[in-house]
Motif scaffolding. Sequence first.
Motif, PDB file in Angstrom:
ATOM      1  N   GLU A 201       0.810  -1.224   0.000  1.00 35.61           N
ATOM      2  CA  GLU A 201       0.000   0.000   0.000  1.00 35.61           C
ATOM      3  C   GLU A 201       0.841   1.271   0.000  1.00 35.61           C
ATOM      4  O   GLU A 201       0.379   2.327  -0.454  1.00 35.61           O
ATOM      5  CB  GLU A 201      -0.932   0.006   1.225  1.00 35.61           C
ATOM      6  N   GLY A 203       3.547   1.871  -1.707  1.00 36.64           N
ATOM      7  CA  GLY A 203       4.018   2.215  -3.045  1.00 36.64           C
ATOM      8  C   GLY A 203       5.505   2.483  -3.170  1.00 36.64           C
ATOM      9  O   GLY A 203       5.926   3.240  -4.057  1.00 36.64           O
ATOM     10  N   ILE A 206       6.924   1.823  -6.572  1.00 39.66           N
ATOM     11  CA  ILE A 206       6.676   2.911  -7.527  1.00 39.66           C
ATOM     12  C   ILE A 206       7.717   4.016  -7.343  1.00 39.66           C
ATOM     13  O   ILE A 206       8.238   4.568  -8.315  1.00 39.66           O
ATOM     14  CB  ILE A 206       5.256   3.478  -7.342  1.00 39.66           C
ATOM     15  N   SER A 270       4.511   8.019  -1.380  1.00 40.62           N
ATOM     16  CA  SER A 270       4.258   7.348  -2.661  1.00 40.62           C
ATOM     17  C   SER A 270       3.094   6.363  -2.599  1.00 40.62           C
ATOM     18  O   SER A 270       2.928   5.520  -3.480  1.00 40.62           O
ATOM     19  CB  SER A 270       5.520   6.606  -3.106  1.00 40.62           C
ATOM     20  N   SER A 271       2.250   6.467  -1.582  1.00 40.48           N
ATOM     21  CA  SER A 271       1.236   5.447  -1.281  1.00 40.48           C
ATOM     22  C   SER A 271       0.212   5.261  -2.392  1.00 40.48           C
ATOM     23  O   SER A 271      -0.163   6.204  -3.094  1.00 40.48           O
ATOM     24  CB  SER A 271       0.503   5.807   0.009  1.00 40.48           C
ATOM     25  N   ARG A 272      -0.269   4.009  -2.477  1.00 44.41           N
ATOM     26  CA  ARG A 272      -1.386   3.684  -3.369  1.00 44.41           C
ATOM     27  C   ARG A 272      -2.716   4.084  -2.731  1.00 44.41           C
ATOM     28  O   ARG A 272      -3.622   4.550  -3.408  1.00 44.41           O
ATOM     29  CB  ARG A 272      -1.389   2.182  -3.663  1.00 44.41           C
ATOM     30  N   THR A 293       1.446  11.368  -3.553  1.00 37.75           N
ATOM     31  CA  THR A 293       0.466  10.869  -4.512  1.00 37.75           C
ATOM     32  C   THR A 293      -0.945  11.214  -4.016  1.00 37.75           C
ATOM     33  O   THR A 293      -1.128  11.578  -2.856  1.00 37.75           O
ATOM     34  CB  THR A 293       0.575   9.344  -4.659  1.00 37.75           C
ATOM     35  N   CYS A 295      -3.216   9.664  -2.725  1.00 37.33           N
ATOM     36  CA  CYS A 295      -3.602   8.442  -2.020  1.00 37.33           C
ATOM     37  C   CYS A 295      -4.883   8.614  -1.221  1.00 37.33           C
ATOM     38  O   CYS A 295      -5.491   7.641  -0.797  1.00 37.33           O
ATOM     39  CB  CYS A 295      -2.470   7.966  -1.133  1.00 37.33           C
ATOM     40  N   THR A 310      -1.508   8.380  -8.381  1.00 39.63           N
ATOM     41  CA  THR A 310      -1.182   7.120  -7.709  1.00 39.63           C
ATOM     42  C   THR A 310      -0.816   6.055  -8.736  1.00 39.63           C
ATOM     43  O   THR A 310      -1.278   6.089  -9.885  1.00 39.63           O
ATOM     44  CB  THR A 310      -2.372   6.616  -6.867  1.00 39.63           C
ATOM     45  N   GLU A 311       0.024   5.111  -8.312  1.00 42.92           N
ATOM     46  CA  GLU A 311       0.439   3.975  -9.136  1.00 42.92           C
ATOM     47  C   GLU A 311       0.934   4.415 -10.499  1.00 42.92           C
ATOM     48  O   GLU A 311       0.648   3.785 -11.516  1.00 42.92           O
ATOM     49  CB  GLU A 311      -0.709   2.965  -9.269  1.00 42.92           C
ATOM     50  N   ASP A 312       1.693   5.499 -10.545  1.00 42.39           N
ATOM     51  CA  ASP A 312       2.182   6.064 -11.806  1.00 42.39           C
ATOM     52  C   ASP A 312       3.597   6.576 -11.575  1.00 42.39           C
ATOM     53  O   ASP A 312       3.791   7.712 -11.129  1.00 42.39           O
ATOM     54  CB  ASP A 312       1.248   7.188 -12.252  1.00 42.39           C
ATOM     55  N   SER A 313       4.590   5.744 -11.857  1.00 43.07           N
ATOM     56  CA  SER A 313       5.979   6.119 -11.588  1.00 43.07           C
ATOM     57  C   SER A 313       6.423   7.308 -12.436  1.00 43.07           C
ATOM     58  O   SER A 313       7.235   8.129 -11.992  1.00 43.07           O
ATOM     59  CB  SER A 313       6.908   4.921 -11.829  1.00 43.07           C
TER      60      SER A 313
END
Length: 356
Positions: A201, A203, A206, A270-272, A293, A295, A310-313
């Motif tokens: 969670e 991230g 990422i 960096s959390s999802r 992020t 999140c 989120t979830e996007d490096s």
Amino acid sequence: MEKILLVIPNDTLGGAEQILKMIANHYTESLVEVQFLKKKSNEEWKTDNRSIKLKYQKTNSEYLGAIYYAWDLLLKPKKKYDLIFTSHVFVTGLVGVFIRLGFLQKNHFIGRESTRIFERFKGFKLFLYKKMYQLGYPNLDLLICQTQEMKQNLIANLPWIDKQINIKVIANPINLNLTKSTEDVVADFPFIVGAGRLIPEKGFDILIEAFKEILKIHPTYQLIILGEGKEKQNLERLIKELDLEKKVILKGQVSNVYAYFKIAKVCVVSSRIEGFPNVLLQMMSQNNCVVSTKCTAEIETIPGIEIANTEDSKSLSNTILKSLKEDHSKNNILFKSFLDEKSIDNFIASIEKELQ
């Protein structure tokens, strides 16, 4: 003298546990009992406050510890607590059941939601949590949600809950006294820092992928990640795959995160998914350059925070690179104003107001 009880799964200081520890330390004129459902594993709850009594179960299993705790309550003379605090769904449900059965007596029982359960869990664990909501939560006097988004998500999945329980949004507190660190960290290289439990969670995978791109522009930088967790081996594997062994440091648990936050070039969440990331407040107390992020929706309402998808490096690396170019000196005033409202005293005052 007031008697306060906090019931907690274990003594590891994650975000929810940090807030419960702040609550325990706030009640300096009360008798505070902190009951862990597992055995002692570290010194993170060590305190000089003699009014706080720490109690542990002799097991590494939270569920077995719950049974032992129930047995203790059944055999020993009944205590009545002025306030009972919990911050985990299983524990909140468990304590609610104990109150229903008469194992515990209270004036007020306050629960705090620590995450967005219905987005984060599935299968048997989600089934178990739903049962705990049904069995234990109706005995709450107050249920605290960290954000409006969390409250809406909870009601959407449990339509009955706001009809039976007083649910209020009270933002997470921060203990600003802890942020005034006298400890220093010396680093002879510029670095970016992230912190939290090493779980999916958060991230961190990422963040590591994003850092690979950042190195193309800032080759002298390093990435430091503070924390321990079950994802450590997977992150080590990813670091090796990306040939970043000399550039990414998994520092583990440190006694003082603030010293790292203070001298980092950028602090990154960096959390999802989050209820609300407490570490973001900690970072804001030390550094003017903070990236997060999306999140949780409330992130976008905080002035001065640079926001990535989120979830996007790629989005995360671009946002960090943008932050490194800009002047964030004015954020000092914005962040201070925001954090001053989030004191533990204000948090407790909001709870007491709702209980009146």
